[in-house]
Design a protein around this motif. Structure first.
Motif, mmCIF file in Angstrom:
data_model
loop_
_atom_site.group_PDB
_atom_site.id
_atom_site.type_symbol
_atom_site.label_atom_id
_atom_site.label_comp_id
_atom_site.label_asym_id
_atom_site.label_seq_id
_atom_site.Cartn_x
_atom_site.Cartn_y
_atom_site.Cartn_z
ATOM 1 N N ASP A 128 48.755 26.796 52.446
ATOM 2 C CA ASP A 128 47.826 27.576 53.272
ATOM 3 C C ASP A 128 47.101 26.706 54.293
ATOM 4 O O ASP A 128 46.722 27.188 55.363
ATOM 5 C CB ASP A 128 46.793 28.286 52.387
ATOM 6 N N TYR A 364 38.101 29.923 47.706
ATOM 7 C CA TYR A 364 39.079 29.083 48.401
ATOM 8 C C TYR A 364 38.402 27.844 48.966
ATOM 9 O O TYR A 364 38.986 26.760 49.000
ATOM 10 C CB TYR A 364 39.746 29.871 49.536
ATOM 11 N N THR A 395 43.132 40.986 47.303
ATOM 12 C CA THR A 395 44.352 40.171 47.224
ATOM 13 C C THR A 395 44.111 38.908 46.405
ATOM 14 O O THR A 395 45.023 38.419 45.740
ATOM 15 C CB THR A 395 44.829 39.812 48.650
ATOM 16 N N THR A 396 42.887 38.400 46.414
ATOM 17 C CA THR A 396 42.567 37.213 45.614
ATOM 18 C C THR A 396 42.745 37.498 44.132
ATOM 19 O O THR A 396 43.249 36.649 43.383
ATOM 20 C CB THR A 396 41.128 36.754 45.902
ATOM 21 N N ASN A 399 46.339 37.194 43.442
ATOM 22 C CA ASN A 399 46.728 35.777 43.411
ATOM 23 C C ASN A 399 46.357 35.127 42.085
ATOM 24 O O ASN A 399 47.098 34.283 41.566
ATOM 25 C CB ASN A 399 46.056 35.022 44.564
ATOM 26 N N PHE A 404 49.030 32.178 41.343
ATOM 27 C CA PHE A 404 49.252 31.455 42.589
ATOM 28 C C PHE A 404 48.078 30.506 42.813
ATOM 29 O O PHE A 404 48.217 29.457 43.450
ATOM 30 C CB PHE A 404 49.378 32.423 43.763
ATOM 31 N N TYR A 405 46.925 30.897 42.318
ATOM 32 C CA TYR A 405 45.740 30.044 42.235
ATOM 33 C C TYR A 405 45.203 30.148 40.808
ATOM 34 O O TYR A 405 45.368 31.185 40.152
ATOM 35 C CB TYR A 405 44.647 30.497 43.217
#
Length: 595
Positions: A128, A364, A395-396, A399, A404-405
């Motif tokens: 990212d 983030y 969306t977080t 994730n 993904f995180y």
């Protein structure tokens, strides 16, 4: 003044980085040590034969030096020996070049594979933060630059060093005093070449970095060329491109300038050396210190002695560029992987879909909190809709569910297992995910649908496409299911790409689903049919549905309303409307907008 101080302060760090880069290159060469040794032996062999020819030439000159005293037998023997030497030298050089190419391209292949494997292991946070163009530039352009410098090193550096050493030995054997003229003057050329190479390295490094920036910007503009033209942003894009290109041009010109003056400068030095040897040799011949043939051999050796210096300085200049490019590739390879799974990480087998989110915090950027104290309990088979304004964290949450995180505090559990103690592969394959942003690879439609289940039969693929209402448009394609999709699916409409992504999920039938605006690019009639297909698909499966159009999630078991990283409301559609809170305002404003 500050720039000079800064560059001086950074010089030791840069030298240290260059040494580390060089060590890394040598480690990559080590597996091919056998080939390197063979290349060195062939290099020594071809150099020895090449340097033997001037000896033979000198003997030939001496054989015809006397008036009326030409020794034809000796001359014939000399010519025969020269021909044999030339043939053996050519054969040795051909084999040596083949080996050098083999070493270089194997090392480059290994490095490119290593860099691409690293891309698969990098955390999404790194991807990212860096443009795709810069990453592509490191794997393609920088490795190609490294390849060019490495190949030059193998083909010219070894031979050049061996030639210099060999010519010194032969010149000392012929006449030590004249040989000293050459040896004493040579360091001047080294000092000059070293000065130029230091200047050129800094420019090559900036050139490599700016090239990556330009590749990234060009890739970005090509990806969104329709948007750029639709908003009339061509002039601004051109200005940005021109600015980056101007910087690249400046660095390239400076790098080329410094590298291009290497040969003329060193050639001037070598011409002075050659002139000095010629004068000294002539006086030596007059005083009987050496014959005319020996002088001829000596001048030939002087020329051969100076030529490798030109080659080596060219190699060193190119190697500076190669070293800068290799450094960028190694920077990518050295990036830390995504957090490793614990050794006792368990595989998730036949999940029921019970999910528990407990006191989760995530951001983030550390100074900008996003998710704070998020709590959620999901029973198996429930349909959870997530709604809220843009940037609220919908969306977080997806994730985090997919890892993904990783969460920064708190925990997420699936069937009672903390997902950080599960293998990523087993967790992610338990979800079927359809995103708003579609992704299709350059392959046939059949291969794209079977992406998550490569061993699927044709009957299964067709059945999945029919459930996704994609079969009819696929059959209208030139080759049906064998039609090859161009890169990024440019020969399909956005809606068709979305249908193929949905068919991919229909084929796999995973136990849990994530639908992130999965029908956003589909016409209303098709959307109704897809919603019916989803109804069948979601039966008995835990499903997370992210939606902006609230009319599509009215049948959800639980609707989570998020705002600024918090769940501010939750309940069924009817319950939330009756509350008259945040959801009701969203729904009514959207309904008013729709009407």
């Amino acid at each position: 003044m500050s720039e000079k101080i800064s560059s001086t302060d950074n010089a030791p760090d840069q030298k240290s980085k260059n040494r580390q880069t060089l060590k890394r290159i040598l480690r990559h060469i080590r597996p091919y040590l056998g080939y390197v040794i063979l290349s060195l032996l062939l290099s020594a062999f071809t150099v020895a034969l090449t340097l033997y020819v001037p000896i033979l030439t000198g003997r030939g000159v001496d054989a015809i030096a006397g008036k009326g005293a030409v020794d034809f037998d000796a001359l014939l023997a000399v010519i025969s020996s020269i021909m044999i030497s030339v043939i053996l030298t050519s054969a040795g050089q051909w084999i040596m070049n083949h080996i050098n190419n083999k070493i270089t391209y194997h090392i480059v292949k290994d490095l490119r594979v290593q860099a691409f494997e690293k891309l698969q292991k990098l955390p999404l946070s790194y991807v990212d933060r860096h443009s795709s163009g810069d990453l592509i530039s490191r794997i393609i352009t920088d490795i190609d630059q490294f390849s060019d410098g490495l190949l030059l090193g193998f083909t010219q550096l070894f031979t050049g060093v061996a030639t210099i050493a060999g010519t010194i030995c032969f010149m000392l054997a012929i006449n030590p005093f004249i040989a000293l003229v050459v040896i004493v003057l040579s360091p001047l050329s080294f000092l000059l070449a070293n000065f130029i190479s230091r200047k050129s390295f800094a420019m090559f490094q900036k050139q490599s970095q700016t090239r990556g920036e330009l590749t990234g910007f060009t890739n970005e503009m090509l990806g969104g060329i329709k948007v750029v033209q639709a908003f009339g942003h061509q002039d601004e894009a051109q200005k940005t491109f021109d600015e980056i290109n101007e910087r690249l041009s400046g660095y390239s010109l400076k790098a080329t300038f410094f590298s291009s003056i290497t040969n003329p400068a060193t050639r001037f030095m070598y011409s002075c050396i050659y002139a000095g040897v010629t004068i000294a040799g002539c006086f030596g011949t007059i005083h009987g210190m050496l014959t005319a043939g020996q002088l001829s051999s000596f001048l030939s050796y002087t020329n051969q002695y100076t030529k490798p210096f030109n080659d080596i300085t060219s190699v060193m200049t190119e190697f500076q560029n190669s070293l800068a490019s290799a450094g960028r590739v190694f920077e990518l390879i050295d990036e830390p992987d995504a957090p490793k799974e614990p050794e006792d990480a368990a595989a998730l087998h036949d999940p029921k879909g019970e999910i528990k989110i407990s006191h989760v915090d995530f951001s983030y950027v550390p100074e900008k909190p996003l998710i704070r104290d998020l709590n959620l309990s999901v029973r198996p088979g429930q349909r959870i809709a997530i709604v809220g304004p843009t940037g609220c964290g919908k969306t977080t949450v997806i994730n985090l569910l997919m890892r993904f995180y990783d969460v920064q505090s708190g925990s997420i559990e699936v069937d009672g297992h903390d997902i950080r103690r599960l293998t990523r592969h087993s967790l992610r394959t338990s979800y079927g995910m359809v995103l708003q942003e579609t992704w299709l690879k350059s392959a046939s439609i059949r291969d794209n649908i079977a992406y998550g289940k490569p061993d699927a039969s044709m009957e299964e693929i067709i059945a999945a496409a029919k459930k996704a209402h994609a079969h009819s448009f696929i059959m209208r394609m030139p080759e049906g299911y064998d039609t090859v999709i161009s890169e990024g699916g440019e020969n399909l409409s956005q809606g068709q790409k979305q249908l193929l992504c949905i068919a991919r999920i229909m084929l796999c039938l995973p136990p849990m689903l994530i639908l992130d605006e999965a029908t956003s690019s589909i016409d209303t009639m098709t959307e109704i049919r897809i919603q019916r297909a989803f109804e069948t698909l979601m039966k008995g499966r835990t499903s997370f549905i992210v939606a902006h159009r609230l009319s599509t999630i009215q049948s959800a078991d639980v609707i989570l309303v998020m705002d600024q990283g918090h769940i501010v409301e939750q309940g069924t559609h009817q319950e939330l409307l009756e509350k008259g809170g945040f959801y009701a305002k969203l729904y009514n404003s959207q309904f008013a907008a729709d009407t």
